[in-house]
Write a protein that holds these residues in place. Structure first.
Motif, short mmCIF file in Angstrom:
data_model
loop_
_atom_site.label_atom_id
_atom_site.label_comp_id
_atom_site.label_asym_id
_atom_site.label_seq_id
_atom_site.Cartn_x
_atom_site.Cartn_y
_atom_site.Cartn_z
N VAL A 100 0.84 -1.21 0.00
CA VAL A 100 0.00 0.00 0.00
C VAL A 100 0.87 1.25 0.00
O VAL A 100 0.58 2.23 -0.71
CB VAL A 100 -0.95 -0.02 1.22
CG1 VAL A 100 -1.70 1.31 1.34
CG2 VAL A 100 -1.93 -1.18 1.12
N ARG A 101 1.96 1.24 0.77
CA ARG A 101 2.84 2.41 0.85
C ARG A 101 3.48 2.71 -0.49
O ARG A 101 3.54 3.87 -0.93
CB ARG A 101 3.92 2.15 1.91
CG ARG A 101 4.79 3.37 2.19
CD ARG A 101 5.62 3.15 3.45
NE ARG A 101 6.49 1.99 3.31
CZ ARG A 101 7.71 2.03 2.76
NH1 ARG A 101 8.17 3.16 2.28
NH2 ARG A 101 8.44 0.94 2.69
N ARG A 102 3.93 1.68 -1.19
CA ARG A 102 4.55 1.90 -2.51
C ARG A 102 3.52 2.40 -3.52
O ARG A 102 3.80 3.27 -4.34
CB ARG A 102 5.18 0.61 -3.02
CG ARG A 102 6.39 0.14 -2.26
CD ARG A 102 7.64 0.95 -2.59
NE ARG A 102 8.82 0.38 -1.96
CZ ARG A 102 9.68 -0.40 -2.59
NH1 ARG A 102 9.49 -0.72 -3.85
NH2 ARG A 102 10.73 -0.86 -1.95
N ILE A 103 2.32 1.83 -3.46
CA ILE A 103 1.29 2.21 -4.42
C ILE A 103 0.88 3.67 -4.22
O ILE A 103 0.53 4.36 -5.19
CB ILE A 103 0.07 1.26 -4.30
CG1 ILE A 103 0.46 -0.16 -4.74
CG2 ILE A 103 -1.11 1.77 -5.11
CD1 ILE A 103 0.97 -0.27 -6.15
N ARG A 104 0.95 4.16 -2.98
CA ARG A 104 0.57 5.56 -2.73
C ARG A 104 1.46 6.52 -3.52
O ARG A 104 1.04 7.63 -3.84
CB ARG A 104 0.68 5.88 -1.23
CG ARG A 104 -0.51 5.37 -0.43
CD ARG A 104 -0.65 6.14 0.89
NE ARG A 104 -1.58 5.46 1.77
CZ ARG A 104 -1.23 4.75 2.83
NH1 ARG A 104 0.05 4.62 3.14
NH2 ARG A 104 -2.14 4.16 3.58
N ARG A 105 2.67 6.10 -3.82
CA ARG A 105 3.55 6.96 -4.62
C ARG A 105 2.98 7.23 -6.00
O ARG A 105 3.29 8.24 -6.63
CB ARG A 105 4.92 6.29 -4.80
CG ARG A 105 5.71 6.06 -3.52
CD ARG A 105 7.01 5.37 -3.84
NE ARG A 105 6.82 4.20 -4.70
CZ ARG A 105 7.80 3.47 -5.20
NH1 ARG A 105 9.05 3.78 -4.95
NH2 ARG A 105 7.53 2.42 -5.95
N GLN A 107 -0.19 7.69 -6.68
CA GLN A 107 -1.46 8.41 -6.66
C GLN A 107 -1.46 9.67 -7.53
O GLN A 107 -2.39 9.84 -8.34
CB GLN A 107 -1.86 8.76 -5.23
CG GLN A 107 -3.20 9.48 -5.13
CD GLN A 107 -3.69 9.61 -3.71
OE1 GLN A 107 -3.22 8.94 -2.80
NE2 GLN A 107 -4.66 10.50 -3.51
N GLU A 111 -3.96 10.13 -10.76
CA GLU A 111 -4.90 11.26 -10.85
C GLU A 111 -4.74 12.00 -12.17
O GLU A 111 -5.73 12.37 -12.81
CB GLU A 111 -4.69 12.20 -9.66
CG GLU A 111 -5.14 11.61 -8.34
CD GLU A 111 -4.75 12.47 -7.14
OE1 GLU A 111 -3.92 13.40 -7.33
OE2 GLU A 111 -5.24 12.21 -6.03
N ASP A 260 -14.62 4.20 -0.32
CA ASP A 260 -13.95 2.93 -0.02
C ASP A 260 -14.96 1.81 0.16
O ASP A 260 -14.77 0.69 -0.33
CB ASP A 260 -13.11 3.06 1.25
CG ASP A 260 -11.88 3.94 1.06
OD1 ASP A 260 -11.47 4.13 -0.09
OD2 ASP A 260 -11.34 4.42 2.07
N PRO A 341 -3.92 -3.65 -3.96
CA PRO A 341 -3.78 -2.24 -3.56
C PRO A 341 -3.80 -1.28 -4.75
O PRO A 341 -4.36 -0.19 -4.66
CB PRO A 341 -2.43 -2.20 -2.84
CG PRO A 341 -2.20 -3.60 -2.38
CD PRO A 341 -2.79 -4.47 -3.46
N MET A 345 -6.66 1.60 -5.49
CA MET A 345 -6.25 2.98 -5.69
C MET A 345 -6.83 3.56 -6.98
O MET A 345 -7.36 4.68 -7.00
CB MET A 345 -4.72 3.07 -5.70
CG MET A 345 -4.17 4.44 -6.10
SD MET A 345 -4.39 5.68 -4.83
CE MET A 345 -3.11 5.20 -3.67
N LYS A 348 -10.57 4.11 -6.53
CA LYS A 348 -10.84 5.18 -5.58
C LYS A 348 -10.68 6.56 -6.23
O LYS A 348 -11.39 7.51 -5.89
CB LYS A 348 -9.90 5.05 -4.37
CG LYS A 348 -10.15 6.05 -3.27
CD LYS A 348 -9.26 5.77 -2.07
CE LYS A 348 -9.52 6.76 -0.95
NZ LYS A 348 -8.68 6.47 0.25
#
Length: 388
Positions: A100-105, A107, A111, A260, A341, A345, A348
């Motif tokens: 999840v932390r890597r995937i947040r990069r 975002q 977008e 979510d 994840p 993302m 979402k």
């Protein structure tokens, strides 16, 4: 002229829903012997608890294709056909890139991709096909950038993917498409070996190049490319159609509320993957009073499991206020979807953005005319005509 094959019961759908006869099986015969064109001794498992056992106990239910006619997948990098310890070795290399932390990069980039495609959709004008103009290209571009696959090649690999997943076609045609797809990826992997970039293929070469030969690396990349755009694409299209059929719940997502929760309920309710990879019984096993013999094929129905009353009440109804976290849309156990994840993302970001950009989004044809896929391992839509 060759007639289309009969769709086996586990792959049948009635619009969004599994067919009534499948749900009846879950109540009457949750573990039932069935006839499949490619397997004489096969069992269909439809109950949630039984499927958790099959997915959890890799020592009793193997994913390895050895001994069944599914092509030469063993040791090919096709992770879904691996058992421990080979599965453990390969997945360990991939897992860090899908946390999840890597995937947040990703975002901000996701977008941008979503907004760029919404701009193009709006400028092209209505009516439009949401599949071709949004649901398919968004996850395709995301997975291409993540892996290091040239997006300009998308027509080629999407063509192969559509043939590979169309189970109404002759097996020889589908096998040829798989081989062509792997040949494309093999060429790409060879180029990355010479000059590894900052993408996932480059990372695997730099950090695990001595452990992965080109055959296995090709298989890994081919699977991630196929799964990375096909599944999320169909969730975006089917999810949009589902929300359009439920305007009160659509309004919540448009407002940025319960997003979510809506995604989890879509995953459960739609269960776009019918069954995943068939398992092979390693030894004689008893499930719900039935003895499955060593060597028998086991098919698990995910749509049936995700509507099993053990999970809650009134599960035939789509309700984004539910709190069901233990659905099996991404599978379960050691083969739980690696890209979950990333898929979450993308959804979402995409659903609220789409609904906010087009406040009057609507179907451009009657619901009855929306073409669903006929027979594919991944349920979805051929197209989704929209207007606004």
């Amino acid at each position: 002229m060759t007639s289309a094959p009969e769709v086996p019961i586990h792959a049948r759908r009635d619009g969004f829903d599994p067919p009534p006869e499948l749900l009846k099986l879950r109540e009457d015969e949750p573990v039932k012997k069935v006839n499949l064109p490619w397997a004489e001794n096969a069992w269909l498992v439809t109950g949630y608890s039984d499927i958790r056992i099959v997915f959890s106990e890799a020592n009793k239910f193997s994913n390895s294709p050895e001994g069944r006619a599914t092509g030469n997948l063993a040791k090919s990098g096709f992770l879904l056909a691996y058992d421990p310890p080979d599965h453990t070795r390969l997945r360990r290399m991939l897992t860090p890139e899908f946390t999840v932390r890597r995937i947040r990069r990703l975002q901000p980039r996701i977008e941008t991709i979503v907004n760029d495609h919404l701009d193009a959709l709006e400028q092209a004008g209505k009516p439009a096909d949401l599949v071709a103009n949004f649901a398919l290209p968004v996850p395709s571009l995301v997975i291409c950038e993540l892996l290091g696959v040239p997006y300009e090649d998308r027509a080629e690999f999407q063509h192969y993917a559509s043939i590979r997943l169309d189970m109404t076609l002759d097996m020889a045609e589908r096998t040829a498409a798989m081989e062509a797809s792997r040949a494309y990826m093999a060429k790409l992997v060879a180029e990355h070996r010479k000059n590894p970039g900052d993408d996932m293929i480059g990372m695997l070469i730099r950090e695990h190049g001595d452990e992965l030969d080109n055959v296995e690396l090709t298989g890994v990349a081919d699977l991630l490319l196929l799964a990375g755009h096909e599944t999320t694409s169909n969730m975006l299209a089917m999810g949009t159609l589902l929300l359009l059929r439920n305007p009160d719940q659509l309004a919540e997502v448009r407002a940025g509320r319960l997003v979510d929760e809506a995604i989890e309920e879509m995953l459960r309710y739609l269960s776009i993957v019918h069954s995943g990879i068939p398992r092979i019984a390693v030894e004689d096993v008893s499930l719900s009073g039935q003895t499955i013999s060593a060597g028998d094929v086991v098919i698990c129905s995910l749509p049936s499991a995700n509507r099993d009353p053990i999970l809650g009440e009134d599960l035939e109804r789509f309700d984004i206020t539910r709190r069901i976290s233990a659905h099996m849309a991404f599978g379960h156990g050691l083969h739980h979807c690696l890209g979950a994840p990333l898929a979450r993302m993308e959804m979402k970001i995409a659903f609220p953005a789409l609904l906010q950009r087009f406040p009057s989004l609507a179907l451009a044809v009657p619901f009855e005319e929306v073409p669903f896929r006929l027979f594919s391992p991944v349920h979805g839509l051929q197209e989704l005509p929209i207007t606004w």
